[in-house]
Design a protein around this motif. Structure first.
Motif, mmCIF file in Angstrom:
data_model
loop_
_atom_site.group_PDB
_atom_site.id
_atom_site.type_symbol
_atom_site.label_atom_id
_atom_site.label_comp_id
_atom_site.label_asym_id
_atom_site.label_seq_id
_atom_site.Cartn_x
_atom_site.Cartn_y
_atom_site.Cartn_z
ATOM 1 N N LYS A 38 0.879 -1.305 -0.098
ATOM 2 C CA LYS A 38 0.101 -0.020 0.100
ATOM 3 C C LYS A 38 0.993 1.242 0.106
ATOM 4 C CE LYS A 38 -4.228 1.499 0.467
ATOM 5 N NZ LYS A 38 -5.281 0.998 -0.831
ATOM 6 N N ILE A 39 1.894 1.231 0.914
ATOM 7 C CA ILE A 39 2.632 2.344 0.927
ATOM 8 C C ILE A 39 3.497 2.496 -0.295
ATOM 9 C CG2 ILE A 39 4.739 3.267 2.204
ATOM 10 C CD1 ILE A 39 3.986 1.717 4.552
ATOM 11 N N VAL A 40 4.039 1.465 -0.958
ATOM 12 C CA VAL A 40 4.933 1.523 -2.069
ATOM 13 C C VAL A 40 3.996 2.181 -3.240
ATOM 14 C CG1 VAL A 40 5.937 0.167 -3.899
ATOM 15 C CG2 VAL A 40 6.551 -0.263 -1.417
ATOM 16 N N ASP A 41 2.970 1.502 -3.450
ATOM 17 C CA ASP A 41 1.919 2.189 -4.496
ATOM 18 C C ASP A 41 1.534 3.393 -4.271
ATOM 19 O OD1 ASP A 41 0.046 1.259 -6.937
ATOM 20 O OD2 ASP A 41 -1.227 1.985 -5.431
ATOM 21 N N GLU A 42 1.253 3.718 -3.167
ATOM 22 C CA GLU A 42 0.966 5.243 -3.197
ATOM 23 C C GLU A 42 2.058 6.280 -3.002
ATOM 24 O OE1 GLU A 42 -1.479 5.544 0.784
ATOM 25 O OE2 GLU A 42 -3.063 4.594 0.069
ATOM 26 N N ALA A 43 3.125 5.842 -3.045
ATOM 27 C CA ALA A 43 4.466 6.770 -3.271
ATOM 28 C C ALA A 43 4.795 6.692 -4.624
ATOM 29 C CB ALA A 43 5.429 6.007 -2.574
ATOM 30 N N GLY A 44 4.214 5.953 -5.452
ATOM 31 C CA GLY A 44 4.178 6.237 -7.195
ATOM 32 C C GLY A 44 5.020 5.441 -7.705
ATOM 33 N N VAL A 45 5.519 4.252 -7.251
ATOM 34 C CA VAL A 45 6.253 3.115 -7.970
ATOM 35 C C VAL A 45 5.529 2.708 -9.040
ATOM 36 C CG1 VAL A 45 7.227 1.004 -7.505
ATOM 37 C CG2 VAL A 45 7.656 2.629 -5.790
ATOM 38 N N ASP A 46 6.283 2.460 -10.087
ATOM 39 C CA ASP A 46 5.610 1.893 -11.400
ATOM 40 C C ASP A 46 5.279 0.569 -11.185
ATOM 41 O OD1 ASP A 46 5.827 4.645 -12.841
ATOM 42 O OD2 ASP A 46 7.972 4.059 -12.760
ATOM 43 N N VAL A 47 6.225 -0.160 -10.755
ATOM 44 C CA VAL A 47 6.160 -1.778 -10.853
ATOM 45 C C VAL A 47 6.466 -2.270 -9.624
ATOM 46 C CG1 VAL A 47 6.673 -4.016 -12.000
ATOM 47 C CG2 VAL A 47 6.886 -1.782 -13.337
ATOM 48 N N ILE A 48 5.548 -3.013 -9.046
ATOM 49 C CA ILE A 48 5.677 -3.783 -7.634
ATOM 50 C C ILE A 48 6.130 -5.255 -8.103
ATOM 51 C CG2 ILE A 48 4.841 -4.761 -5.794
ATOM 52 C CD1 ILE A 48 3.310 -2.378 -5.449
ATOM 53 N N LEU A 49 7.483 -5.816 -7.523
ATOM 54 C CA LEU A 49 7.881 -7.167 -7.784
ATOM 55 C C LEU A 49 7.505 -8.088 -6.629
ATOM 56 C CD1 LEU A 49 9.073 -9.386 -9.424
ATOM 57 C CD2 LEU A 49 11.333 -8.483 -8.636
ATOM 58 N N VAL A 50 6.643 -8.853 -6.680
ATOM 59 C CA VAL A 50 6.447 -9.844 -5.776
ATOM 60 C C VAL A 50 7.403 -10.975 -6.078
ATOM 61 C CG1 VAL A 50 4.877 -11.438 -4.225
ATOM 62 C CG2 VAL A 50 4.101 -9.466 -5.602
ATOM 63 N N GLY A 51 8.748 -10.838 -5.270
ATOM 64 C CA GLY A 51 9.904 -11.477 -5.663
ATOM 65 C C GLY A 51 10.038 -12.699 -4.861
ATOM 66 N N ASP A 52 10.747 -13.898 -5.493
ATOM 67 C CA ASP A 52 11.020 -15.090 -4.720
ATOM 68 C C ASP A 52 11.961 -14.625 -3.602
ATOM 69 O OD1 ASP A 52 13.138 -14.883 -6.322
ATOM 70 O OD2 ASP A 52 13.143 -16.666 -7.168
#
Length: 272
Positions: A38-52
């Motif tokens: 939620k924080i990352v998205d609201e900060a304006g990051v373009d891509v979120i990687l749900v990484g291994d």
């Protein structure tokens, strides 16, 4: 020269291609749970990687190998519920795609159906071509990953910089072109010489996102917990820590312990 940032209501795979064409750099960070996503998205990051890398960061494993497909779906589902803008890409975990293209397709379909993610990421080049093709033929966007591929750590034996020798560098360039021609929408390059990464980014029309690959690529990705300084034993050259949350959180929790034991907490104002 900086490029004006375009406001995207929702970032898509097409948005990333547009960013490359206009020269706008792509920001990408990991997230594994609802609150942080939620924080990352609201900060304006373009891509979120749900990484291994959740295997290391969230579960404490030495490598990324132990994390399962079910666990990746759990983390991805938590992230998806948090985001409004970012494109969410999910790593296919070790063992879910390397040897059997049919298993690769089943794994990718499960991630897309059960988590609601927008794309998947696979490590490797031509050696996984059938898996990549099967997933793409099903209409699932694929991000490639070349250079240091952590799922192959026992093959490499070290996390050192990859593709310093000419033979490996040529293979990496060929694999990047192959991934573009096959239909991947972007490629992550991890821990390779900056000069080589720039050459790769200029040789393909799809976005190239680097981690330890210099600034000549189309975007950057870091592990969120490293960026925030929640981890502290890991200090590679490419990592910039924007905070020191390990120290701040340790101090805050220590103060809480002291306040509880001294009966300073809760105060009169903090009681009903």
């Amino acid at each position: 020269m900086s490029v004006a940032k375009k406001e995207y209501k929702r970032v898509t795979v097409k948005s990333l291609v547009d960013m490359k064409q206009t020269g706008e750099k792509i920001s990408m960070l990991t997230a594994y749970d609802f609150t942080m996503a939620k924080i990352v998205d609201e900060a304006g990051v373009d891509v979120i990687l749900v990484g291994d890398s959740a295997s290391n960061v969230m579960a404490g494993h030495e490598t990324t190998l132990p994390i399962t497909l079910d666990q990746m779906i759990y983390h991805a589902s938590s992230v998806i519920r948090a985001i409004d803008r970012a494109l969410v890409v999910v790593d296919l975990p070790f063992g879910s795609y390397q040897s059997d293209p049919r298993e690769a397709l089943r794994s990718a379909i499960r991630i897309m159906k059960e988590s609601g993610a927008h794309a998947v990421k696979l490590e490797g080049g031509k050696e996984i071509k059938e898996s990549v093709k099967r997933i793409l033929n099903a209409g699932i966007p694929v991000m490639g990953h070349l250079g240091l591929t952590p799922q192959s750590i026992y093959k490499f034996g070290t996390y050192t910089v990859r593709a310093k020798e000419e033979e490996e560098a040529e293979k990496l360039k060929e694999d990047a072109i192959f991934l573009e021609k096959t239909g991947c929408f972007a490629i992550v390059l991890e821990k390779i010489p900056a000069k080589l990464a720039k050459e790769v980014a200029e040789s393909v029309s799809i976005p190239v996102i680097g981690i330890g690959a210099g600034n000549g690529v189309d975007g950057q990705v870091l592990v969120l917990h490293d960026l925030l300084g929640m981890t502290h034993q890991f200090n590679p050259r490419f990592l910039r820590r924007y905070m020191n949350l390990y120290e701040d959180m340790t101090q805050a929790i220590s103060q809480y312990v002291e306040d509880v034991k001294s009966v300073d907490f809760p105060s009169e104002e903090e009681q009903y």
